[in-house]
Design a protein around this motif. Structure first.
Motif, short mmCIF file in Angstrom:
data_model
loop_
_atom_site.label_atom_id
_atom_site.label_comp_id
_atom_site.label_asym_id
_atom_site.label_seq_id
_atom_site.Cartn_x
_atom_site.Cartn_y
_atom_site.Cartn_z
N CYS A 1 -17.87 -5.81 16.36
CA CYS A 1 -16.94 -5.41 17.39
C CYS A 1 -15.41 -5.49 16.92
CB CYS A 1 -16.98 -6.63 18.47
SG CYS A 1 -18.52 -7.08 19.05
N GLU A 2 -15.08 -4.13 16.27
CA GLU A 2 -13.75 -3.76 15.97
C GLU A 2 -12.65 -3.83 17.26
OE1 GLU A 2 -12.59 -3.39 12.50
OE2 GLU A 2 -14.17 -4.91 12.76
N PHE A 3 -13.33 -3.47 18.39
CA PHE A 3 -12.39 -3.48 19.55
C PHE A 3 -11.63 -5.01 19.49
CE2 PHE A 3 -16.48 -4.16 21.21
CZ PHE A 3 -16.54 -5.13 22.14
N MET A 4 -12.21 -5.73 19.01
CA MET A 4 -11.56 -7.26 19.44
C MET A 4 -10.23 -7.65 18.30
SD MET A 4 -14.83 -9.03 20.51
CE MET A 4 -13.58 -10.88 21.33
N ASN A 5 -9.89 -6.66 17.40
CA ASN A 5 -8.84 -6.80 16.78
C ASN A 5 -7.56 -6.92 17.67
OD1 ASN A 5 -9.22 -6.71 13.67
ND2 ASN A 5 -10.42 -4.81 14.29
N PRO A 6 -6.40 -7.27 17.37
CA PRO A 6 -5.58 -7.43 18.34
C PRO A 6 -4.90 -6.35 18.99
CG PRO A 6 -4.63 -8.39 16.28
CD PRO A 6 -6.24 -7.95 16.13
N GLY A 7 -4.83 -5.24 18.20
CA GLY A 7 -4.41 -3.86 18.87
C GLY A 7 -5.47 -3.00 19.40
N GLY A 8 -6.65 -3.49 19.31
CA GLY A 8 -7.69 -2.99 20.18
C GLY A 8 -8.66 -2.09 19.23
N SER A 9 -8.48 -1.98 18.01
CA SER A 9 -9.46 -0.89 17.33
C SER A 9 -9.58 -1.27 15.78
CB SER A 9 -9.18 0.36 17.48
OG SER A 9 -7.86 0.80 16.40
N SER A 10 -10.41 -0.75 15.09
CA SER A 10 -10.72 -0.98 13.65
C SER A 10 -9.45 -0.59 12.91
CB SER A 10 -11.92 -0.13 13.33
OG SER A 10 -11.79 1.23 13.40
N LYS A 11 -8.72 0.39 13.44
CA LYS A 11 -7.52 0.79 12.86
C LYS A 11 -6.20 -0.19 12.49
CE LYS A 11 -9.00 5.13 12.60
NZ LYS A 11 -9.39 5.86 11.43
N ASP A 12 -6.51 -1.39 13.14
CA ASP A 12 -5.46 -2.31 12.84
C ASP A 12 -5.68 -2.74 11.55
OD1 ASP A 12 -4.76 -2.10 15.68
OD2 ASP A 12 -5.78 -4.27 16.19
N ARG A 13 -6.88 -2.84 11.09
CA ARG A 13 -7.20 -3.04 9.35
C ARG A 13 -6.44 -2.17 8.93
NH1 ARG A 13 -11.84 -6.39 8.63
NH2 ARG A 13 -13.32 -6.26 10.19
N ILE A 14 -6.55 -1.07 8.90
CA ILE A 14 -5.75 -0.08 7.91
C ILE A 14 -4.31 0.17 7.91
CG2 ILE A 14 -8.20 1.29 7.88
CD1 ILE A 14 -6.58 3.63 8.98
N ALA A 15 -3.86 0.01 9.43
CA ALA A 15 -2.67 -0.04 9.63
C ALA A 15 -1.74 -1.14 8.93
CB ALA A 15 -2.04 -0.09 10.99
N LEU A 16 -2.27 -2.45 9.00
CA LEU A 16 -1.80 -3.53 8.30
C LEU A 16 -1.70 -3.61 6.93
CD1 LEU A 16 -0.38 -6.47 8.61
CD2 LEU A 16 -2.61 -7.26 8.86
N ALA A 17 -2.87 -3.10 6.33
CA ALA A 17 -2.96 -2.87 5.02
C ALA A 17 -2.01 -1.87 4.35
CB ALA A 17 -4.74 -2.29 4.64
N MET A 18 -1.77 -0.61 5.11
CA MET A 18 -1.07 0.40 4.67
C MET A 18 0.23 0.06 4.46
SD MET A 18 -2.83 4.05 5.81
CE MET A 18 -2.68 3.67 7.50
N VAL A 19 0.66 -0.79 5.48
CA VAL A 19 2.16 -1.14 5.71
C VAL A 19 2.49 -2.30 4.38
CG1 VAL A 19 3.67 -2.84 7.15
CG2 VAL A 19 2.48 -0.85 8.23
N ARG A 20 1.39 -3.24 4.41
CA ARG A 20 1.78 -4.27 3.34
C ARG A 20 1.62 -3.64 2.16
NH1 ARG A 20 -1.94 -9.12 5.42
NH2 ARG A 20 -0.47 -9.94 7.05
N ASP A 21 0.80 -2.33 1.63
CA ASP A 21 1.06 -1.81 0.58
C ASP A 21 2.24 -1.22 0.34
OD1 ASP A 21 -0.56 -0.48 -2.00
OD2 ASP A 21 0.04 1.32 -0.79
N ALA A 22 2.82 -0.47 1.34
CA ALA A 22 4.15 0.27 1.45
C ALA A 22 5.15 -0.87 0.98
CB ALA A 22 4.68 0.95 2.76
N GLU A 23 5.02 -2.11 1.56
CA GLU A 23 6.10 -3.31 1.37
C GLU A 23 5.86 -3.74 -0.04
OE1 GLU A 23 6.67 -5.54 5.35
OE2 GLU A 23 4.72 -5.98 4.43
N SER A 24 4.92 -3.80 -0.78
CA SER A 24 4.61 -4.24 -2.15
C SER A 24 5.17 -3.06 -2.98
CB SER A 24 3.24 -4.67 -2.48
OG SER A 24 2.37 -3.36 -2.21
N GLY A 25 5.16 -1.84 -2.79
CA GLY A 25 5.53 -0.83 -3.35
C GLY A 25 6.88 -0.63 -3.11
N ASN A 26 7.74 -1.24 -2.65
CA ASN A 26 9.20 -1.29 -2.39
C ASN A 26 9.82 -0.10 -1.52
OD1 ASN A 26 11.73 -2.58 -2.30
ND2 ASN A 26 12.27 -1.53 -3.98
#
Length: 599
Positions: free
Chosen positions: A160-185
């Motif tokens: 049930c990926e719709f139970m992510n806080p933003g409502g979809s599986s895309k919450d996973r990739i959005a958070l991961a991509m943002v954190r990856d961009a942060e770690s890459g400065n």
């Protein structure tokens, strides 16, 4: 065996509360390889395994719980339990065997304790630092009704990926991509985000941008639901709707200010499948141990690539199925390309992050099958999923039959998003009826089942060619509010209305740092066609439409274009326009006034 398990449950009843206290203690002390903490770790592992067994209450689940525990701690390769449990002594022996496997290896102790701390952190902690703490670790729910109703004996589990806080599986990739961009400065004080999306990734990026207090631009096509658009807007993002390539416009925004604008680019960012490999796939394996089939849709392909690869590492015989909307040619390369209503999956191009080699097969699912199944999942299982979840579930049922999966086989179906995004679409009965996916309700009014050909339409709405400008369309409409747009062959292209032209003039498409420009009435009329234009064919698949169906459609739109399907139903030849005024006049003339007055 039931009595034996009940006895064991009684013996171990107190261990549940002890397990929580030990887990919380470990959570406070944190996981350590310090030998002084190992006795606590060992005790907590024993208690965890025993309490899981005691609380589940069946031999099958007890066996699966031990498999899960061993898999989570890396011991599955050393000890495999495949035979049934027949006695309390055998059950106790196997439980202690798992504990001994863990006790004899410090690395296993550390990994097992991490699992306990993870569960304690998620389920026992009452205060969280951010809503982002709840991205991932979504429920895996066993379906109880749908498999049986469709004649299947295999087990089907919904992720049930719709139970992510933003409502979809895309919450996973959005958070991961943002954190990856942060770690890459790449993210600085003045950073702004831009992302092309069909909606859910945009919501995820907007979600993260809001928490980071960053400006965000989302570029998306007009096909997608207004609920998605409004969700991104309330999160503070600027939404740019376009009939052009959303990726091209996003890159245009990025290239204009390359040092300031960050485009995470879900279609090419390797973090997309990687996060599903590291989280979604792991969560499924930990929960079930054995998976015989994974079914999911493919938009960017990140979910099927990452999750599929991770599961196949543990379960090499697992069959990975893609749910392909009819009209998509991403996998169904020999299929006929045409528009479809399901959002977020399918297409005609293969994204860079999609690894097609992990996919064993695909199932083609129509819009009607998708939306009816989504409604069925909601109504029978209580899972408030979205339209593409229906696509995945319908594909799973087809695949289960085609691959002859029976008792003992486990299918995992990824439900990517939820009901929130589609309240005005497949959730609404009239919308389903307008697309002929459902019949209208039955009523006894005299006029309800009359054919639409009974209507006496007095208004004549102009029919214009698709090379008209907006100015020419307004001149052609004169006193009417709608004009039908056709191509040179007379086939329906769309409709233009004065109200939609007003809407376009009031809400111009504006890129960052550009001024809002006056509406260009010399634009081709095809640039400003009514977004949701409903048609009704006299010779459609449901036969001659009734005035009852037409009136129901007018609940959700201001007009309906009436016509005929032609050439294998690929083309529609428009004839007239019907509004609520026309239907009300007919109802008035065909209602028994005396009977109405008496009531």
């Amino acid at each position: 065996m039931a009595e034996t398990l009940e006895d064991l449950s009684t013996m171990l009843e107190h261990l549940n509360s002890v397990s929580q206290r030990v887990s919380l203690k470990l959570n406070i002390q944190l996981v350590s390889e310090d030998e002084s903490l190992q006795p606590v770790c060992v005790a907590s592992v024993d208690i965890w395994i025993l309490s899981v067994v005691a609380s589940e209450g069946s031999a099958e689940i007890a066996q699966r719980a031990m498999e899960r525990a061993m898999l989570a701690t890396g011991t599955m390769k050393q000890r495999v339990y495949s035979s049934p449990i027949n006695s309390k002594e055998e059950l106790t022996e196997r439980v202690l065997g798992v504990a001994n496997d863990i006790r004899n290896d410090p690395e296993m102790i550390r990994r097992a304790t991490q699992q306990i701390v993870l569960r304690a952190t998620i389920y026992a902690q009452r205060v969280n630092n951010s809503i982002l703490d709840f991205v991932g670790n979504t429920p895996l729910i066993k379906l109880n009704t749908i498999p049986k109703d469709h004649g299947l004996t295999c087990e089907i589990y919904a992720k049930c990926e719709f139970m992510n806080p933003g409502g979809s599986s895309k919450d996973r990739i959005a958070l991961a991509m943002v954190r990856d961009a942060e770690s890459g400065n790449y993210i600085h004080e003045d950073t702004e985000f831009v992302e092309p999306t069909s909606g859910n990734t945009g919501i995820g990026v907007a979600f993260n941008a809001a928490l980071l207090d960053k400006k965000c631009y989302i570029v998306m096509g007009e096909k997608n639901s207004s609920e998605k658009v409004n969700t991104m807007k309330i999160l503070g993002s600027e939404v740019i709707l376009t009939r052009k390539s959303s990726t091209e416009i996003a890159r245009q925004i990025k290239d204009a200010r390359p040092d300031k604008v960050v485009m995470l680019d879900q279609f090419e960012n390797s973090v997309n499948p990687k996060i599903h490999y590291n989280t979604t796939g792991v969560e499924i394996i930990e929960a079930l141990g054995k998976v015989d089939m994974l079914v999911c849709g493919a938009g960017t392909g990140g979910t099927v690539t990452g999750t599929g690869n991770r599961i196949k590492e543990k379960c090499p015989k697992c069959t990975v199925i893609v749910a392909e909307p009819e009209g998509s040619t991403m996998f169904n390369v020999n299929g006929k390309k045409h528009p479809f209503l399901v959002e977020g999956i399918g297409g005609s191009t293969v994204p860079i992050v999609l690894d097609k080699s992990v996919v064993d097969d695909f199932e083609v699912v129509t819009d009607e099958e998708s939306f009816l199944m989504a409604r069925e999942v909601i109504q029978k299982e209580g899972l408030l999923c979205g339209g593409s979840s229906g696509t995945a579930m319908a594909a799973a049922i087809k695949a289960a039959r085609r691959h002859n999966l029976g008792a003992g086989h486990r299918i995992v179906v990824v439900l990517p998003d939820g009901i929130r995004n589609y309240m005005t679409k497949f959730v609404t009965n009239q919308w389903m009826e307008a697309h002929l996916f459902m019949n209208p309700p039955e009523h006894s009014m005299r006029w309800w089942n009359h054919p639409i050909t009974n209507l006496k339409l007095t208004h004549v709405y102009p029919i214009i060619i698709d090379d008209f400008t907006c100015a020419e369309a307004i001149e052609a409409m004169k006193s009417e509010n709608v004009a039908i747009v056709v191509n040179g062959g007379g086939w329906f292209v769309g409709a233009v209305s004065k109200d939609y032209l007003r809407h376009s003039a009031t809400n111009p498409t504006k890129l960052p740092d550009q001024k809002s420009e006056d509406f260009n009435f010399n634009d081709p009329v095809t640039m400003h066609l009514v977004k949701d234009c409903y048609t009704l064919a006299k010779n459609g698949k449901k036969g001659m439409p009734t005035i009852g169906r037409l009136s129901r459609i007018l609940d959700i739109t201001s007009f309906v274009v009436i016509g005929q399907k032609e050439i294998d139903e690929d083309h529609f030849k428009p004839e007239s326009v019907v509004t609520a005024d026309d239907v009300l006049e007919y109802i008035y003339l065909h209602t028994d006034k005396q009977s109405s007055a008496g009531n």
